[in-house]
Design an enzyme around this catalytic site. Structure first.
Site, PDB file in Angstrom:
ATOM      1  N   ARG A  39      16.660  -0.856  -0.161  1.00 51.60           N
ATOM      2  CA  ARG A  39      16.815  -1.520   1.132  1.00 51.60           C
ATOM      3  C   ARG A  39      18.195  -2.154   1.279  1.00 51.60           C
ATOM      4  O   ARG A  39      18.752  -2.194   2.375  1.00 51.60           O
ATOM      5  CB  ARG A  39      15.720  -2.574   1.313  1.00 51.60           C
ATOM      6  CG  ARG A  39      14.341  -1.966   1.499  1.00 51.60           C
ATOM      7  CD  ARG A  39      13.263  -3.015   1.604  1.00 51.60           C
ATOM      8  NE  ARG A  39      11.964  -2.412   1.871  1.00 51.60           N
ATOM      9  CZ  ARG A  39      10.822  -3.080   1.886  1.00 51.60           C
ATOM     10  NH1 ARG A  39      10.814  -4.382   1.652  1.00 51.60           N
ATOM     11  NH2 ARG A  39       9.691  -2.449   2.143  1.00 51.60           N
ATOM     12  N   LYS A 210      -6.785   3.418   3.511  1.00 50.33           N
ATOM     13  CA  LYS A 210      -7.768   3.097   4.551  1.00 50.33           C
ATOM     14  C   LYS A 210      -7.516   3.842   5.848  1.00 50.33           C
ATOM     15  O   LYS A 210      -6.415   3.815   6.389  1.00 50.33           O
ATOM     16  CB  LYS A 210      -7.770   1.587   4.816  1.00 50.33           C
ATOM     17  CG  LYS A 210      -8.315   0.773   3.640  1.00 50.33           C
ATOM     18  CD  LYS A 210      -8.519  -0.674   4.041  1.00 50.33           C
ATOM     19  CE  LYS A 210      -9.186  -1.465   2.929  1.00 50.33           C
ATOM     20  NZ  LYS A 210      -9.440  -2.861   3.332  1.00 50.33           N
ATOM     21  N   GLY A 358       7.653   2.739   3.216  1.00 49.40           N
ATOM     22  CA  GLY A 358       6.657   2.119   2.351  1.00 49.40           C
ATOM     23  C   GLY A 358       6.518   2.780   1.002  1.00 49.40           C
ATOM     24  O   GLY A 358       7.497   3.176   0.369  1.00 49.40           O
ATOM     25  N   GLY A 381       5.303  -0.387   7.841  1.00 51.16           N
ATOM     26  CA  GLY A 381       4.541  -0.806   9.001  1.00 51.16           C
ATOM     27  C   GLY A 381       5.282  -0.576  10.309  1.00 51.16           C
ATOM     28  O   GLY A 381       4.680  -0.200  11.324  1.00 51.16           O
TER      29      GLY A 381
END
Length: 401
Positions: A39, A210, A358, A381
């Site tokens: 990053r 999920k 991610g 996200g």
């Protein structure tokens, strides 16, 4: 509407540029040393361009969750080690501001900066006003600089952060220019092209745990892609929704109901794994490949070899591929074959390949395929939210072209 970029800022000589970066990096929980600087590296082109233009740069970022940390853990969340690594990568000295985010010491340090100087503010979340988008806090930060640049795509969806929303709003009120950096500019351009006018066939690959966390993203993808491949823990949610035994894997009712809503798309537009690598719940060293029902006492940890071969063949047939979510427990070498295989198939496909940030970005870099992808997003996200079509307040604060 297109946003102003660095090219629109004009002469920056003698200006102090406030740049919001995403330096929320993985770090050693004992020493605080930066473990992965991807990053930080992502922001360097923008910062170097600002410095080359004669500006002084004041960078700001959050790190971790200080509000959830113990006093000892909080010490490791200071930006000292990040500033040191930032300086090493930039090839010049980076000053870490005072131990407070804003205040007289920080204001004095900013006022004394000369062209070419670089300063990194203390962890923004050390001040609770950051996550409350507090106007007074925002104004104090805005007063430090003459120009605002957003180069933190990974936090663009954080509409409650002062540094993302309140600070550029305060800059606007003061008549100071606001633009996106090279990283955010590239992210927006690539995702807009991907979702607007991609080369076809367009293939989506979806992993992770999920279904409920990604149901909106999956629906957004299904409206755009020609086909969607499923992997990861959500595989077993789909299996259970079809009435197939999933061994000892625990799946809650919300997950099950979301998967059932998508079942009409299975085989028509969604492809599920043919087989699964499973490990015993009480002994991860004992593994077995199952096709169909999984025996009690076993849990799925990766896509199976036949699935990998089938998915790799699908990948070779497509012109554009979007991947979000590992297809297995890639951090464990014994369970990483599926995720590594998907990465390799994409890297050698000749297609336009986009990796959705991610954990997926971490996996691709871990296996050495990051430089062979068309684009590896810096936002997890944020990437999901932008593809879903959500509007970001952080970008709304940036000047339009």
């Amino acid at each position: 509407m297109a946003k102003k970029t660095l090219a629109d800022l004009g002469d920056l000589r003698g200006k102090r540029v406030l740049i919001r970066v995403d330096f929320n990096v993985p770090f050693d929980k004992k020493t605080g040393d930066v473990k992965n600087d991807r990053r930080i590296r992502g922001a360097l082109p923008t910062i170097k361009k600002l410095l080359d233009g004669g500006a002084a740069v004041i960078a700001m970022s959050h790190l971790g969750r200080p509000d959830k940390a113990s006093p000892e853990e909080r010490k490791l969340l200071s930006m000292d080690k990040v500033a040191a690594r930032f300086g090493e990568l930039l090839g010049k000295s980076v000053t870490k501001a005072a131990d407070e985010v804003v205040g007289s010491a920080v204001s004095s340090a900013a006022a004394a900066m000369k062209p070419g100087d670089v300063m990194l503010l203390e962890n923004l979340r050390f001040d609770p006003r950051e996550q409350k988008n507090d106007p007074e806090f925002s104004s104090a930060i805005a007063a430090l600089g003459d120009v605002y640049v957003n180069d933190a795509f990974g936090t663009c969806h954080n509409d409650h952060d002062a540094s993302m929303v309140g600070v550029p709003a305060a800059m606007k009120a003061a008549g100071k220019p606001r633009a996106v950096g090279l990283l955010v500019e590239k992210e927006l351009r690539i995702i807009d092209n991907l979702m607007g006018n991609p080369k076809r066939p367009l293939l989506g690959i979806m992993g992770g745990a999920k279904v409920s966390d990604k149901i909106n993203f999956i629906n957004a993808l299904l409206a755009k892609v020609d086909h969607l491949l499923i992997g990861g823990k959500m595989t077993y949610t789909f299996m259970k929704a079809q009435g197939i035994a999933v061994g000892s894997m625990k799946i809650d009712n919300e997950e099950l109901e979301n998967a059932k809503k998508l079942l009409p798309q299975v085989d028509r537009k969604i492809t599920l794994p043919i087989d699964s690598l499973c490990a015993r719940s009480d002994d991860l060293n004992t593994t077995q490949v199952f096709e169909g029902p999984i025996t009690p006492g076993f849990e799925g940890v990766d896509i199976g070899p036949n699935t990998l071969a089938h998915y790799a063949n699908k990948i070779r047939q497509c012109a554009t591929i979007l991947w979000n979510g590992p297809v297995g427990w890639f951090e464990k070498p014994a369970f990483s074959a599926g995720t590594k295989g998907i990465a390799e198939a994409m890297a050698t496909s000749g297609a336009v390949t986009v990796v959705g940030g991610g954990e997926t970005a971490e996996a691709v870099e871990q296996f050495g395929f990051d430089t062979k992808m068309t684009h590896v997003s810096t936002g997890g996200g944020a990437f999901l939210a932008y593809v879903e079509g959500k509007k970001f307040q952080s970008l709304a604060q940036i000047d339009d072209q």
